[in-house]
Design an enzyme around this catalytic site. Structure first.
Site, mmCIF file in Angstrom:
data_model
loop_
_atom_site.group_PDB
_atom_site.id
_atom_site.type_symbol
_atom_site.label_atom_id
_atom_site.label_comp_id
_atom_site.label_asym_id
_atom_site.label_seq_id
_atom_site.Cartn_x
_atom_site.Cartn_y
_atom_site.Cartn_z
ATOM 1 N N PHE A 217 10.879 56.970 8.751
ATOM 2 C CA PHE A 217 10.874 56.742 7.296
ATOM 3 C C PHE A 217 9.539 57.219 6.743
ATOM 4 C CE2 PHE A 217 10.063 54.501 3.383
ATOM 5 C CZ PHE A 217 11.274 54.605 2.719
ATOM 6 N N ASP A 326 1.829 59.214 10.060
ATOM 7 C CA ASP A 326 2.078 58.430 8.843
ATOM 8 C C ASP A 326 1.787 56.960 9.149
ATOM 9 O OD1 ASP A 326 3.112 56.971 6.747
ATOM 10 O OD2 ASP A 326 5.031 58.018 6.667
ATOM 11 N N LYS A 357 -0.080 50.970 1.110
ATOM 12 C CA LYS A 357 0.175 49.542 1.376
ATOM 13 C C LYS A 357 -1.104 48.721 1.558
ATOM 14 C CE LYS A 357 4.842 50.182 3.099
ATOM 15 N NZ LYS A 357 5.887 49.355 2.539
ATOM 16 N N THR A 381 -2.311 63.609 -12.026
ATOM 17 C CA THR A 381 -3.173 63.099 -13.096
ATOM 18 C C THR A 381 -4.178 62.069 -12.581
ATOM 19 O OG1 THR A 381 -1.404 63.444 -14.679
ATOM 20 C CG2 THR A 381 -3.206 62.011 -15.378
HETATM 21 C C1 LIG Z 1 5.845 54.774 7.173
HETATM 22 C C2 LIG Z 1 6.061 54.845 5.693
HETATM 23 N N1 LIG Z 1 5.802 55.992 5.038
HETATM 24 C C3 LIG Z 1 5.965 56.101 3.717
HETATM 25 C C4 LIG Z 1 6.416 55.054 2.961
HETATM 26 C C5 LIG Z 1 6.626 55.221 1.486
HETATM 27 O O1 LIG Z 1 5.707 54.478 0.780
HETATM 28 P P1 LIG Z 1 5.992 54.116 -0.759
HETATM 29 O O2 LIG Z 1 7.135 53.152 -0.759
HETATM 30 O O3 LIG Z 1 4.705 53.523 -1.223
HETATM 31 O O4 LIG Z 1 6.312 55.376 -1.446
HETATM 32 C C6 LIG Z 1 6.713 53.829 3.589
HETATM 33 C C7 LIG Z 1 7.201 52.682 2.802
HETATM 34 O O5 LIG Z 1 7.669 51.687 3.299
HETATM 35 C C8 LIG Z 1 6.534 53.733 4.988
HETATM 36 O O6 LIG Z 1 6.813 52.602 5.647
#
Ligand SMILES: Cc1ncc(COP(=O)(O)O)c(C=O)c1O
Length: 512
Positions: A217, A326, A357, A381
Site C-alpha cells: 500500500f 516507504d 503520519k 504550493t
Molecule cells: C505505507 C503507506 N504509504 C502511503 C500511505 C498514504 O498516506 P496518506 O494516507 O497520508 O496519503 C499510507 C497510508 O496509510 C501507508 O500506510
C-alpha cells in the site's frame, strides 16, 4: 476475575517488566516527568455504546454534506489526553489505533501544548507559507532540528510534502527524473523530449515503470495507486499504469520457528522479482524504481527478514533501479527504531525513504543524486508545513528525553507475548501473532469475528484497528483467508495499561 483471565506467561512478563495494579490502572514510567502524571486519564470510561446518540446525530448531519461511510464516531479532541480519545458522548477510550497510526506521543501532550502556547510561534501557526519559494528565516534550522536529526543512513537531504501519498508521488517523479538523466548521460532534454511531453507521448513521457509488491500500500493518488495492491476498493474504476508487481513473501510465524521455510519463500520472491525486472525491460517498459514497505501494514502486517531486503537492495543496484523504502506507516518509532529499515543493519539501505503520519509532516529523504535538477520539477504550493516541523522537533525531544524507543521495544515484547498466549488459548480464532516493537498484529479467523471483536472491544473502551483483507472478497469474489487486527503505536505513558487492557479485553471478548 481479571487475573484469572491473564495467562500465566503474560502475567509473568508483566510482573518482570512492568508495574501493574487493577484493570484500567494508570501506569507511569518511573522516569516519567511529573507533567505526565497530571495530564493523563486513569483508564477507559464508557457512558454509551459507540457511536452514541450525539455521534449518530452528527454523522447524519455530515452525511448531508459528504460520504460518511467510514466515520466511526465524532471526537472531542479538547478532552482527549495521552492515550485516551474522548468522543462527543463523553466515552473515553484507550486508543491503540491512534488516528490510523499517526499520533506519535498521545493527545494534547503537555510539551506540545506548551510549545504552541509560546507567542513566538504564533506567526508559524497563522501564516502558512509557500515553502518552495518563500520559506521563513528559521526553516533550515527547524529542518535540521527535526527531520535531519533522524536522517536515515546515507541521506542528508530531505524534501517535505503534505501527506503520505503526496510524498510517494513526488518520490516516484524524482526516481523517473534521475533514471532519464542517467539514460541520457546528462540533464539536458532534447527538443523532441520537450515537445512530446506536452502531448503525453514518448520520449518526453517515457515508458518507465515502478515495481511494487503484492499486498503493498503506497497511497491513493494516481501514481501511488498503480503501486497499491492491498484492497480492490482503493483501485476500482480508476485507470492505472502498466507497472509490474512482484510477490511479497508470505512468511510463517513465529519467524524463529520457520527460518528454513521462510528463507525458501523469500528466495522464491527475490528470484521472481528479478525475473519481472528483466521481463519489463525486454518489453520496453524498464523499472526505474522499486518501492516497498519494510512491514506491509494496510495489506495485513506482513513481515520479511533483513536478508530479504538486503537481497532486494542488491537486485535494485544490479539492474540500475532506485530503491524506495516507504516508511509512511512504519517510521516514527513504533518498531523500536525511528525507521523500520534500521532493523536490516545496512549502511546504505535505500535511495529514497518516504514518511508521513507519526512524523507529522510528509516528505522524503533522498540520496544527493536523486535531487531534482531544476526548480519546479518537484513542487507544489505548500511543500509541507513549518508548524509541523516545529511540533516534530519537540516530539523527537520527548522521545529522546523519555527513552521511548527502548520503552517501545520493552513493552512490544510483553505485548507480543500476550498475543502468543491468546492465540494458544484460542487456536480456532487467533493465529499468526507477529510484531516488531509495538507494531503488532494477530490474525482473526474471519471478517465477521474480526469486526465483532473490534466493535466489542470499542464498547469496552479499547479502540483497535483492522488491516488486511475485508471487503475485497465481497467485491472480487475471492475466498477470504485471513483478516487482521493491528496495533501500531508509541506511547509516552500508561504503557502497562495498553498491554494489559488490549489483551484482557480481547480475552474478555473471546469468552463471551
Ligand atoms: C505505507 C503507506 N504509504 C502511503 C500511505 C498514504 O498516506 P496518506 O494516507 O497520508 O496519503 C499510507 C497510508 O496509510 C501507508 O500506510
Amino acid at each position: 476475575m481479571a487475573s484469572s483471565l491473564i495467562s500465566r506467561r503474560f502475567a509473568l512478563s508483566l510482573q518482570t517488566n512492568l508495574w501493574l495494579s487493577a484493570p484500567g490502572c494508570r501506569y507511569v514510567s518511573k522516569a516519567a516527568p511529573k507533567t505526565q502524571l497530571e495530564y493523563d486519564y486513569d483508564g477507559p470510561s464508557m457512558k454509551t455504546s459507540v457511536p452514541g446518540p450525539r455521534s449518530q446525530a452528527l454523522t447524519k448531519q455530515l452525511g448531508e454534506i459528504q460520504n460518511v461511510g467510514a466515520v466511526n464516531f465524532f471526537c472531542n479532541y479538547e478532552e482527549s489526553r495521552g492515550n485516551y480519545l474522548v468522543d462527543v458522548d463523553n466515552n473515553r477510550m484507550l486508543d491503540v489505533y491512534t488516528q490510523i497510526s499517526s499520533i506519535p506521543i498521545g493527545y494534547n501532550h503537555p510539551a506540545l501544548l506548551k510549545l504552541m502556547a509560546n507567542p513566538n510561534h504564533l506567526s508559524t501557526l497563522v501564516n502558512r507559507p509557500a515553502l518552495g519559494i518563500l520559506p521563513p528565516e528559521n526553516f533550515p534550522d527547524k529542518l535540521t532540528e527535526s527531520l535531519l536529526s533522524v536522517s536515515p543512513s546515507g541521506m542528508t537531504r530531505v524534501q517535505t510534502m503534505a501527506c503520505g501519498s503526496c510524498s510517494n508521488e513526488n518520490a516516484y517523479k524524482a526516481m523517473f527524473i534521475w533514471y532519464r538523466n542517467k539514460e541520457r548521460g546528462h540533464n539536458m532534454p532534447s527538443d523532441e523530449d520537450v515537445s512530446t511531453c506536452m502531448i503525453n507521448k514518448a520520449p518526453g513521457c517515457p515508458d518507465l515503470s515502478i515495481l511494487s509488491f503484492n499486498g503493498g500500500f503506497h497511497g491513493r493518488t494516481m501514481g501511488c495507486l498503480a503501486t497499491t495492491h492491498s484492497k480492490a476498493i482503493h483501485k476500482l474504476d480508476v485507470p492505472s499504469f502498466d507497472w509490474p508487481m512482484a510477490p511479497f513473501p508470505r512468511l510463517q510465524y513465529p519467524l524463529e520457528e520457520f527460518t528454513r521455510e521462510n528463507a525458501q519463500e523469500e528466495a522464491r520472491c527475490l528470484e521472481e522479482t528479478e525475473d519481472v525486472i528483466v521481463k519489463w525491460r525486454q518489453k520496453g517498459n524498464p523499472v526505474a524504481g522499486i518501492v516497498i514497505e519494510p512491514i506491509q501494514a494496510e495489506g495485513g502486517d506482513n513481515h520479511a527478514s533483513p536478508d530479504f531486503f538486503k537481497g532486494l537492495r542488491n537486485i535494485a543496484r544490479k539492474h540500475g533501479c532506485a530503491f524506495h523504502v516507504d516508511e509512511v506507516q512504519t517510521g516514527g518509532g513504533a518498531t523500536g527504531k525511528y525507521w523500520a529499515h534500521e532493523h536490516w543493519g545496512m549502511d546504505d539501505p535505500a535511495d529514497i525513504v518516504s514518511f508521513s503520519k507519526k512524523l507529522l509532516t510528509g516528505g522524503y529523504y533522498h540520496k544527493d543524486e536523486l535531487q531534482a535538477d531544476k526548480p519546479y520539477r518537484i513542487f507544489n504550493t505548500w511543500m509541507g508545513d513549518p508548524s509541523k516541523n516545529l511540533l516534530l522537533a519537540e516530539v523527537l525531544n520527548v522521545i529522546r528525553r523519555e527513552n521511548l524507543l527502548e520503552e517501545v521495544t520493552r513493552s512490544g515484547k510483553a505485548l507480543l507475548n500476550g498475543l502468543y498466549d491468546l492465540q494458544a488459548q484460542y487456536p480456532g480464532i487467533l493465529s499468526r501473532a507477529r510484531g516488531q516493537g509495538t507494531f503488532c498484529a494477530i490474525d482473526i479467523c474471519d471478517d465477521a469475528t474480526r469486526n465483532s471483536i473490534l466493535l466489542k472491544a470499542r464498547d469496552k473502551g479499547v479502540l483497535l484497528g483492522g488491516c488486511g483483507d475485508r471487503s475485497i472478497p465481497r467485491i472480487v469474489g475471492e475466498k477470504l483467508k485471513r483478516v487482521h487486527l493491528t496495533i501500531s503505536t508509541i506511547h509516552t505513558i500508561t504503557r502497562t495499561e495498553i498491554l494489559y487492557n488490549v489483551c484482557f479485553k480481547i480475552q474478555g471478548q473471546m469468552s463471551l
